[in-house]
Design a protein around this motif. Structure first.
Motif, PDB file in Angstrom:
ATOM      1  N   VAL A   1      -2.258  12.865  -1.336  1.00 55.67           N
ATOM      2  CA  VAL A   1      -2.787  11.642  -1.951  1.00 55.67           C
ATOM      3  C   VAL A   1      -3.276  10.631  -0.918  1.00 55.67           C
ATOM      4  O   VAL A   1      -4.022   9.709  -1.252  1.00 55.67           O
ATOM      5  CB  VAL A   1      -1.763  10.981  -2.904  1.00 55.67           C
ATOM      6  CG1 VAL A   1      -1.386  11.937  -4.021  1.00 55.67           C
ATOM      7  CG2 VAL A   1      -0.521  10.502  -2.174  1.00 55.67           C
ATOM      8  N   TYR A   2      -2.863  10.789   0.337  1.00 52.36           N
ATOM      9  CA  TYR A   2      -3.289   9.880   1.394  1.00 52.36           C
ATOM     10  C   TYR A   2      -3.310  10.668   2.698  1.00 52.36           C
ATOM     11  O   TYR A   2      -2.289  10.794   3.362  1.00 52.36           O
ATOM     12  CB  TYR A   2      -2.321   8.692   1.497  1.00 52.36           C
ATOM     13  CG  TYR A   2      -2.785   7.598   2.426  1.00 52.36           C
ATOM     14  CD1 TYR A   2      -3.680   6.628   1.986  1.00 52.36           C
ATOM     15  CD2 TYR A   2      -2.321   7.519   3.723  1.00 52.36           C
ATOM     16  CE1 TYR A   2      -4.103   5.611   2.820  1.00 52.36           C
ATOM     17  CE2 TYR A   2      -2.741   6.504   4.575  1.00 52.36           C
ATOM     18  CZ  TYR A   2      -3.626   5.553   4.118  1.00 52.36           C
ATOM     19  OH  TYR A   2      -4.041   4.557   4.957  1.00 52.36           O
ATOM     20  N   PRO A   3      -4.451  11.246   3.048  1.00 52.09           N
ATOM     21  CA  PRO A   3      -4.513  12.103   4.237  1.00 52.09           C
ATOM     22  C   PRO A   3      -4.002  11.403   5.496  1.00 52.09           C
ATOM     23  O   PRO A   3      -4.286  10.234   5.726  1.00 52.09           O
ATOM     24  CB  PRO A   3      -6.001  12.441   4.357  1.00 52.09           C
ATOM     25  CG  PRO A   3      -6.527  12.270   2.965  1.00 52.09           C
ATOM     26  CD  PRO A   3      -5.722  11.145   2.365  1.00 52.09           C
ATOM     27  N   PHE A   4      -3.240  12.150   6.265  1.00 54.29           N
ATOM     28  CA  PHE A   4      -2.627  11.662   7.495  1.00 54.29           C
ATOM     29  C   PHE A   4      -3.691  11.247   8.506  1.00 54.29           C
ATOM     30  O   PHE A   4      -4.676  11.941   8.706  1.00 54.29           O
ATOM     31  CB  PHE A   4      -1.756  12.774   8.092  1.00 54.29           C
ATOM     32  CG  PHE A   4      -1.246  12.457   9.461  1.00 54.29           C
ATOM     33  CD1 PHE A   4      -0.200  11.582   9.630  1.00 54.29           C
ATOM     34  CD2 PHE A   4      -1.818  13.025  10.568  1.00 54.29           C
ATOM     35  CE1 PHE A   4       0.280  11.288  10.896  1.00 54.29           C
ATOM     36  CE2 PHE A   4      -1.351  12.740  11.838  1.00 54.29           C
ATOM     37  CZ  PHE A   4      -0.300  11.872  11.989  1.00 54.29           C
ATOM     38  N   ARG A   5      -3.452  10.111   9.114  1.00 55.15           N
ATOM     39  CA  ARG A   5      -4.268   9.636  10.230  1.00 55.15           C
ATOM     40  C   ARG A   5      -3.301   9.261  11.355  1.00 55.15           C
ATOM     41  O   ARG A   5      -2.411   8.443  11.131  1.00 55.15           O
ATOM     42  CB  ARG A   5      -5.091   8.427   9.820  1.00 55.15           C
ATOM     43  CG  ARG A   5      -6.120   8.751   8.762  1.00 55.15           C
ATOM     44  CD  ARG A   5      -6.700   7.438   8.219  1.00 55.15           C
ATOM     45  NE  ARG A   5      -7.524   7.659   7.072  1.00 55.15           N
ATOM     46  CZ  ARG A   5      -7.085   7.680   5.812  1.00 55.15           C
ATOM     47  NH1 ARG A   5      -5.818   7.511   5.546  1.00 55.15           N
ATOM     48  NH2 ARG A   5      -7.911   7.880   4.825  1.00 55.15           N
ATOM     49  N   LEU A   6      -3.478   9.847  12.517  1.00 54.48           N
ATOM     50  CA  LEU A   6      -2.577   9.612  13.643  1.00 54.48           C
ATOM     51  C   LEU A   6      -2.430   8.121  13.912  1.00 54.48           C
ATOM     52  O   LEU A   6      -3.404   7.403  14.031  1.00 54.48           O
ATOM     53  CB  LEU A   6      -3.106  10.323  14.888  1.00 54.48           C
ATOM     54  CG  LEU A   6      -2.180  10.325  16.096  1.00 54.48           C
ATOM     55  CD1 LEU A   6      -0.882  11.040  15.765  1.00 54.48           C
ATOM     56  CD2 LEU A   6      -2.856  11.001  17.268  1.00 54.48           C
TER      57      LEU A   6
ATOM     58  N   MET B   1       0.818  -1.206   0.000  1.00 51.63           N
ATOM     59  CA  MET B   1       0.000   0.000   0.000  1.00 51.63           C
ATOM     60  C   MET B   1       0.856   1.262   0.000  1.00 51.63           C
ATOM     61  O   MET B   1       0.548   2.202  -0.693  1.00 51.63           O
ATOM     62  CB  MET B   1      -0.940  -0.040   1.214  1.00 51.63           C
ATOM     63  CG  MET B   1      -1.812   1.168   1.332  1.00 51.63           C
ATOM     64  SD  MET B   1      -3.020   1.246   0.019  1.00 51.63           S
ATOM     65  CE  MET B   1      -4.201   2.313   0.734  1.00 51.63           C
ATOM     66  N   SER B   2       1.966   1.294   0.784  1.00 50.45           N
ATOM     67  CA  SER B   2       2.782   2.505   0.827  1.00 50.45           C
ATOM     68  C   SER B   2       3.400   2.788  -0.541  1.00 50.45           C
ATOM     69  O   SER B   2       3.596   3.945  -0.907  1.00 50.45           O
ATOM     70  CB  SER B   2       3.845   2.432   1.910  1.00 50.45           C
ATOM     71  OG  SER B   2       4.758   1.405   1.660  1.00 50.45           O
ATOM     72  N   THR B   3       3.680   1.732  -1.330  1.00 57.60           N
ATOM     73  CA  THR B   3       4.214   1.942  -2.682  1.00 57.60           C
ATOM     74  C   THR B   3       3.203   2.679  -3.547  1.00 57.60           C
ATOM     75  O   THR B   3       3.558   3.591  -4.296  1.00 57.60           O
ATOM     76  CB  THR B   3       4.585   0.587  -3.324  1.00 57.60           C
ATOM     77  OG1 THR B   3       5.524  -0.056  -2.484  1.00 57.60           O
ATOM     78  CG2 THR B   3       5.171   0.782  -4.697  1.00 57.60           C
ATOM     79  N   THR B   4       1.935   2.333  -3.438  1.00 56.42           N
ATOM     80  CA  THR B   4       0.881   3.010  -4.193  1.00 56.42           C
ATOM     81  C   THR B   4       0.805   4.485  -3.812  1.00 56.42           C
ATOM     82  O   THR B   4       0.661   5.348  -4.678  1.00 56.42           O
ATOM     83  CB  THR B   4      -0.480   2.333  -3.933  1.00 56.42           C
ATOM     84  OG1 THR B   4      -0.386   0.953  -4.276  1.00 56.42           O
ATOM     85  CG2 THR B   4      -1.590   2.991  -4.718  1.00 56.42           C
ATOM     86  N   ILE B   5       0.919   4.769  -2.515  1.00 58.25           N
ATOM     87  CA  ILE B   5       0.880   6.160  -2.045  1.00 58.25           C
ATOM     88  C   ILE B   5       2.057   6.938  -2.613  1.00 58.25           C
ATOM     89  O   ILE B   5       1.896   8.064  -3.107  1.00 58.25           O
ATOM     90  CB  ILE B   5       0.898   6.205  -0.505  1.00 58.25           C
ATOM     91  CG1 ILE B   5      -0.353   5.535   0.060  1.00 58.25           C
ATOM     92  CG2 ILE B   5       1.020   7.630   0.003  1.00 58.25           C
ATOM     93  CD1 ILE B   5      -0.273   5.250   1.536  1.00 58.25           C
ATOM     94  N   ILE B   6       3.237   6.344  -2.561  1.00 59.85           N
ATOM     95  CA  ILE B   6       4.436   7.023  -3.070  1.00 59.85           C
ATOM     96  C   ILE B   6       4.328   7.273  -4.572  1.00 59.85           C
ATOM     97  O   ILE B   6       4.651   8.364  -5.054  1.00 59.85           O
ATOM     98  CB  ILE B   6       5.701   6.219  -2.721  1.00 59.85           C
ATOM     99  CG1 ILE B   6       5.891   6.207  -1.201  1.00 59.85           C
ATOM    100  CG2 ILE B   6       6.932   6.779  -3.421  1.00 59.85           C
ATOM    101  CD1 ILE B   6       6.899   5.207  -0.710  1.00 59.85           C
TER     102      ILE B   6
ATOM    103  N   THR C   1       0.432   2.667   7.507  1.00 62.14           N
ATOM    104  CA  THR C   1       0.629   2.834   6.065  1.00 62.14           C
ATOM    105  C   THR C   1       1.256   4.191   5.783  1.00 62.14           C
ATOM    106  O   THR C   1       2.195   4.313   5.008  1.00 62.14           O
ATOM    107  CB  THR C   1      -0.702   2.688   5.303  1.00 62.14           C
ATOM    108  OG1 THR C   1      -1.243   1.396   5.595  1.00 62.14           O
ATOM    109  CG2 THR C   1      -0.517   2.834   3.814  1.00 62.14           C
ATOM    110  N   TRP C   2       0.726   5.223   6.430  1.00 61.51           N
ATOM    111  CA  TRP C   2       1.265   6.581   6.286  1.00 61.51           C
ATOM    112  C   TRP C   2       2.718   6.618   6.751  1.00 61.51           C
ATOM    113  O   TRP C   2       3.594   7.133   6.069  1.00 61.51           O
ATOM    114  CB  TRP C   2       0.413   7.559   7.079  1.00 61.51           C
ATOM    115  CG  TRP C   2       1.066   8.895   7.320  1.00 61.51           C
ATOM    116  CD1 TRP C   2       1.702   9.296   8.440  1.00 61.51           C
ATOM    117  CD2 TRP C   2       1.168   9.980   6.401  1.00 61.51           C
ATOM    118  NE1 TRP C   2       2.191  10.570   8.286  1.00 61.51           N
ATOM    119  CE2 TRP C   2       1.871  11.012   7.041  1.00 61.51           C
ATOM    120  CE3 TRP C   2       0.722  10.178   5.102  1.00 61.51           C
ATOM    121  CZ2 TRP C   2       2.144  12.227   6.439  1.00 61.51           C
ATOM    122  CZ3 TRP C   2       0.996  11.395   4.493  1.00 61.51           C
ATOM    123  CH2 TRP C   2       1.699  12.404   5.153  1.00 61.51           C
ATOM    124  N   GLN C   3       2.977   6.053   7.916  1.00 56.00           N
ATOM    125  CA  GLN C   3       4.324   6.082   8.475  1.00 56.00           C
ATOM    126  C   GLN C   3       5.309   5.318   7.590  1.00 56.00           C
ATOM    127  O   GLN C   3       6.449   5.759   7.403  1.00 56.00           O
ATOM    128  CB  GLN C   3       4.317   5.529   9.896  1.00 56.00           C
ATOM    129  CG  GLN C   3       3.575   6.448  10.850  1.00 56.00           C
ATOM    130  CD  GLN C   3       3.436   5.880  12.236  1.00 56.00           C
ATOM    131  OE1 GLN C   3       3.950   4.814  12.551  1.00 56.00           O
ATOM    132  NE2 GLN C   3       2.722   6.585  13.091  1.00 56.00           N
TER     133      GLN C   3
END
Length: 92
Positions: free
Chosen positions: A52-57, A1-6, A61-63
């Motif tokens: 592209v992927y809003p931060f969620r505390l 998933m992080s690859t898609t975000i990047i 995936t974000w981290q």
């Protein structure tokens, strides 16, 4: 998933006019603005991730995406700063 975000963030920044440094985002006149502002036309790498992927505390995936980008652009990893519980903060 992080690859898609990047990859999505990279696509956002594919046009050099949409890339900035020294501020999270800039408006059409080059003035700094919030990354999610409708006036934003250029973003730094981390702000593009946020777009592209809003931060969620606490979102792993974000981290993971941030750590991967940090490695690529050789940023020092930053330890997450714990935020206060909104219910425990007193207003004046």
């Amino acid at each position: 998933m992080s690859t898609t975000i990047i990859l999505s963030a990279a696509q956002l920044l594919a046009d050099p006019a949409r890339w900035t440094q020294g501020a999270g985002a800039r408006d059409q006149h080059g003035y700094p603005c919030w990354a999610d502002s409708p006036k934003a036309v250029a973003w730094c790498a981390l702000a593009a991730l946020r777009m592209v992927y809003p931060f969620r505390l606490g979102d792993e995936t974000w981290q993971a995406a941030v750590r991967a980008v940090a490695r690529e652009i050789r940023l020092s990893p930053v330890a997450p700063v714990p935020l206060p519980d909104p219910d425990s903060v007193q207003s004046d």
